[in-house]
Write a protein that holds these residues in place. Structure first.
Motif, short mmCIF file in Angstrom:
data_model
loop_
_atom_site.label_atom_id
_atom_site.label_comp_id
_atom_site.label_asym_id
_atom_site.label_seq_id
_atom_site.Cartn_x
_atom_site.Cartn_y
_atom_site.Cartn_z
N GLY A 1 0.80 -1.22 0.00
CA GLY A 1 0.00 0.00 0.00
C GLY A 1 0.83 1.27 0.00
N THR A 2 2.13 1.15 0.20
CA THR A 2 3.01 2.32 0.21
C THR A 2 3.85 2.41 -1.05
OG1 THR A 2 3.16 2.16 2.63
CG2 THR A 2 4.77 3.55 1.51
N ILE A 3 4.43 1.30 -1.46
CA ILE A 3 5.33 1.31 -2.62
C ILE A 3 4.55 1.44 -3.93
CG2 ILE A 3 7.00 -0.07 -3.91
CD1 ILE A 3 7.90 -1.28 -1.26
N LEU A 4 3.41 0.76 -4.03
CA LEU A 4 2.63 0.81 -5.28
C LEU A 4 2.18 2.22 -5.63
CD1 LEU A 4 1.48 -0.87 -7.55
CD2 LEU A 4 -0.55 -1.31 -6.16
N PRO A 5 1.65 3.03 -4.68
CA PRO A 5 1.29 4.40 -5.05
C PRO A 5 2.48 5.24 -5.51
CG PRO A 5 0.25 3.78 -2.98
CD PRO A 5 1.22 2.69 -3.32
N ILE A 6 3.65 5.02 -4.91
CA ILE A 6 4.83 5.76 -5.33
C ILE A 6 5.19 5.42 -6.78
CG2 ILE A 6 7.30 6.09 -4.93
CD1 ILE A 6 6.79 5.72 -1.96
N LEU A 7 5.18 4.12 -7.11
CA LEU A 7 5.50 3.70 -8.47
C LEU A 7 4.49 4.24 -9.48
CD1 LEU A 7 6.53 -0.03 -7.81
CD2 LEU A 7 8.03 1.96 -8.15
N LEU A 8 3.22 4.28 -9.09
CA LEU A 8 2.18 4.77 -10.00
C LEU A 8 2.20 6.29 -10.12
CD1 LEU A 8 -0.84 2.50 -8.94
CD2 LEU A 8 0.54 2.31 -11.01
N CYS A 9 2.45 6.97 -9.02
CA CYS A 9 2.32 8.42 -9.01
C CYS A 9 3.57 9.14 -9.49
CB CYS A 9 1.98 8.90 -7.59
SG CYS A 9 0.32 8.45 -7.04
N LEU A 10 4.72 8.49 -9.47
CA LEU A 10 5.95 9.17 -9.90
C LEU A 10 5.89 9.61 -11.36
CD1 LEU A 10 8.70 10.16 -9.09
CD2 LEU A 10 9.64 7.90 -9.61
N PRO B 1 -7.25 17.20 -9.14
CA PRO B 1 -8.31 17.46 -8.14
C PRO B 1 -9.19 16.24 -7.88
CG PRO B 1 -8.20 19.23 -9.76
CD PRO B 1 -7.34 18.12 -10.28
N LEU B 2 -9.46 15.45 -8.92
CA LEU B 2 -10.31 14.28 -8.75
C LEU B 2 -9.67 13.27 -7.81
CD1 LEU B 2 -12.88 12.76 -9.61
CD2 LEU B 2 -11.56 11.78 -11.50
N VAL B 3 -8.38 13.00 -8.01
CA VAL B 3 -7.69 12.02 -7.16
C VAL B 3 -7.56 12.55 -5.74
CG1 VAL B 3 -5.52 10.81 -6.79
CG2 VAL B 3 -6.45 11.01 -9.10
N VAL B 4 -7.22 13.83 -5.60
CA VAL B 4 -7.04 14.40 -4.27
C VAL B 4 -8.37 14.41 -3.50
CG1 VAL B 4 -6.48 16.52 -3.02
CG2 VAL B 4 -5.07 15.79 -4.94
N ASN B 5 -9.45 14.70 -4.17
CA ASN B 5 -10.75 14.75 -3.49
C ASN B 5 -11.23 13.38 -3.04
OD1 ASN B 5 -11.10 17.53 -3.61
ND2 ASN B 5 -12.04 17.46 -5.64
N LEU B 6 -10.67 12.32 -3.60
CA LEU B 6 -11.02 10.98 -3.13
C LEU B 6 -10.65 10.80 -1.66
CD1 LEU B 6 -9.95 8.64 -6.09
CD2 LEU B 6 -12.27 9.08 -5.28
N ASN C 1 -3.66 5.64 -0.21
CA ASN C 1 -2.45 6.46 -0.20
C ASN C 1 -2.21 7.21 -1.51
OD1 ASN C 1 -1.37 6.17 2.41
ND2 ASN C 1 -0.56 4.14 1.92
N LEU C 2 -2.96 6.90 -2.55
CA LEU C 2 -2.73 7.55 -3.84
C LEU C 2 -2.80 9.08 -3.79
CD1 LEU C 2 -4.45 5.30 -6.54
CD2 LEU C 2 -2.08 6.08 -6.51
N PRO C 3 -3.83 9.69 -3.18
CA PRO C 3 -3.88 11.16 -3.16
C PRO C 3 -2.67 11.79 -2.49
CG PRO C 3 -6.01 10.23 -2.56
CD PRO C 3 -5.04 9.10 -2.58
N LEU C 4 -2.28 11.26 -1.34
CA LEU C 4 -1.12 11.80 -0.63
C LEU C 4 0.14 11.70 -1.48
CD1 LEU C 4 0.23 12.84 2.01
CD2 LEU C 4 0.53 10.44 2.64
N ALA C 5 0.37 10.53 -2.07
CA ALA C 5 1.57 10.33 -2.87
C ALA C 5 1.58 11.27 -4.08
CB ALA C 5 1.65 8.87 -3.33
N LEU C 6 0.43 11.43 -4.72
CA LEU C 6 0.37 12.27 -5.92
C LEU C 6 0.65 13.73 -5.58
CD1 LEU C 6 -0.15 12.35 -8.93
CD2 LEU C 6 -2.59 12.65 -8.46
N PHE D 1 4.90 8.61 5.43
CA PHE D 1 3.50 8.97 5.68
C PHE D 1 2.55 7.89 5.16
CE2 PHE D 1 4.37 13.82 5.78
CZ PHE D 1 4.89 13.68 7.05
N GLY D 2 2.87 7.34 3.99
CA GLY D 2 2.02 6.29 3.43
C GLY D 2 2.07 5.03 4.27
N PHE D 3 3.25 4.66 4.75
CA PHE D 3 3.37 3.46 5.58
C PHE D 3 2.61 3.62 6.89
CE2 PHE D 3 5.33 0.67 8.68
CZ PHE D 3 5.50 -0.50 7.98
N ILE D 4 2.71 4.79 7.51
CA ILE D 4 1.99 5.02 8.76
C ILE D 4 0.48 4.96 8.52
CG2 ILE D 4 1.49 6.76 10.52
CD1 ILE D 4 4.40 7.68 10.27
N THR D 5 0.02 5.57 7.44
CA THR D 5 -1.41 5.53 7.12
C THR D 5 -1.88 4.11 6.87
OG1 THR D 5 -1.32 7.75 6.14
CG2 THR D 5 -3.18 6.35 5.53
#
Length: 274
Positions: A78-87, A105-110, A146-151, A198-202
């Motif tokens: 749940g932490t590494i995958l968002p980083i790989l996708l959002c980079l 905005p769409l992803v962040v509002n999720l 974790n996607l919104p935070l990472a993005l 932050f993603g790992f803690i979440t």
């Protein structure tokens, strides 16, 4: 000299007040059952590790090692995958303005939406796909959380890098992929570290989806810890409950302490630039 002493006194009082629940939990974990009932102070009459021994004693119903492994596996996914996708997406948004007005905005509002509204459709989808009670399935939904935070963090980090560096690399014949991996990636390492922490803690602290999507094989630490509150019967064993809370809180706390320099560097980068 006096002012310095006053500052330290205020700091000590503030630290004590803010960390009082943590201190009380640790002290309770070190007390005997009789001491927990009869002694309400923060100074135990006798220190014991029996509560921690009870937590780490594997029984047919309780296995803290399995809970820890489940949480670690799902949290890393749940932490590494968002980083790989959002980079690459963050690079496209910051450099090409791709999706800045709609996708970002769409992803962040999720993240602003209550997670409970996804409970029923998500459970039905997982049941159909056979992802219920699996570490991978739990990790996938934690990645979505974790996607919104990472993005946001990665987009801001890429945007702070001068475009002239990309243009210079492009004039030397570097393609976009090479610029991203050889130029941008090293420069945003502090932001990646911050995103990871932050993603790992979440992910580690997530309780709702752990309770909803797991039953026995992939139960995370947050859910498994609640089983210890009545593990011995006859009501809550507060010493054991406090011990399991300490154990459950240790991994994200240790990670935060190890990575705090990287986090501070990332948080100050934008302020220094401005």
């Amino acid at each position: 000299m006096v002012m310095n002493a006053i500052r330290w006194l205020v700091f000590a009082i503030a630290a004590l007040v803010m960390n009082f629940p943590v201190i009380a939990t640790i002290v309770t974990a070190l007390k005997t059952p009789a001491d927990v009932i009869s002694n309400a102070s923060l100074i135990p009459r006798a220190i014991t590790l029996d509560n921690f021994a009870a937590v780490f004693t594997v029984s047919e119903r309780l296995n803290i090692w399995k809970y820890l492994w489940n949480s670690l596996s799902a949290s890393l996914i749940g932490t590494i995958l968002p980083i790989l996708l959002c980079l690459p997406l963050a690079y496209a948004i910051a450099r090409r303005d791709f999706g800045r007005d709609l996708l970002l905005p769409l992803v962040v509002n999720l993240r602003a939406m209550p997670l409970i509204i996804f409970a029923i459709p998500l459970y039905m989808m997982y049941q159909t796909l056979g992802l219920l009670d699996t570490r991978f399935g739990l990790g996938l939904i934690l990645a979505v959380v974790n996607l919104p935070l990472a993005l946001v963090l990665l987009t801001n980090a890429v945007a702070e890098i001068p475009r002239e560096l990309d243009e210079a690399a492009g004039m030397d014949g570097a393609r976009t992929g090479r610029i991203l991996t050889r130029l941008t990636l090293p420069l945003i390492r502090p932001a990646i570290a911050t995103t990871f922490v932050f993603g790992f803690i979440t992910a580690w602290n997530e309780f709702l989806f752990g309770l909803m999507l797991t039953t026995s094989k992939a139960v995370p630490m947050t859910v498994g810890a609640s089983f210890f509150f009545s593990a011995g019967g006859g009501g809550v064993q507060w010493g054991v409950a406090a011990a399991v809370i300490v154990v459950a809180s240790a991994p994200p706390v240790i990670l935060g302490l190890i990575m705090y320099r990287q986090i501070g560097r990332s948080m100050l980068a934008g302020a220094v630039k401005g």
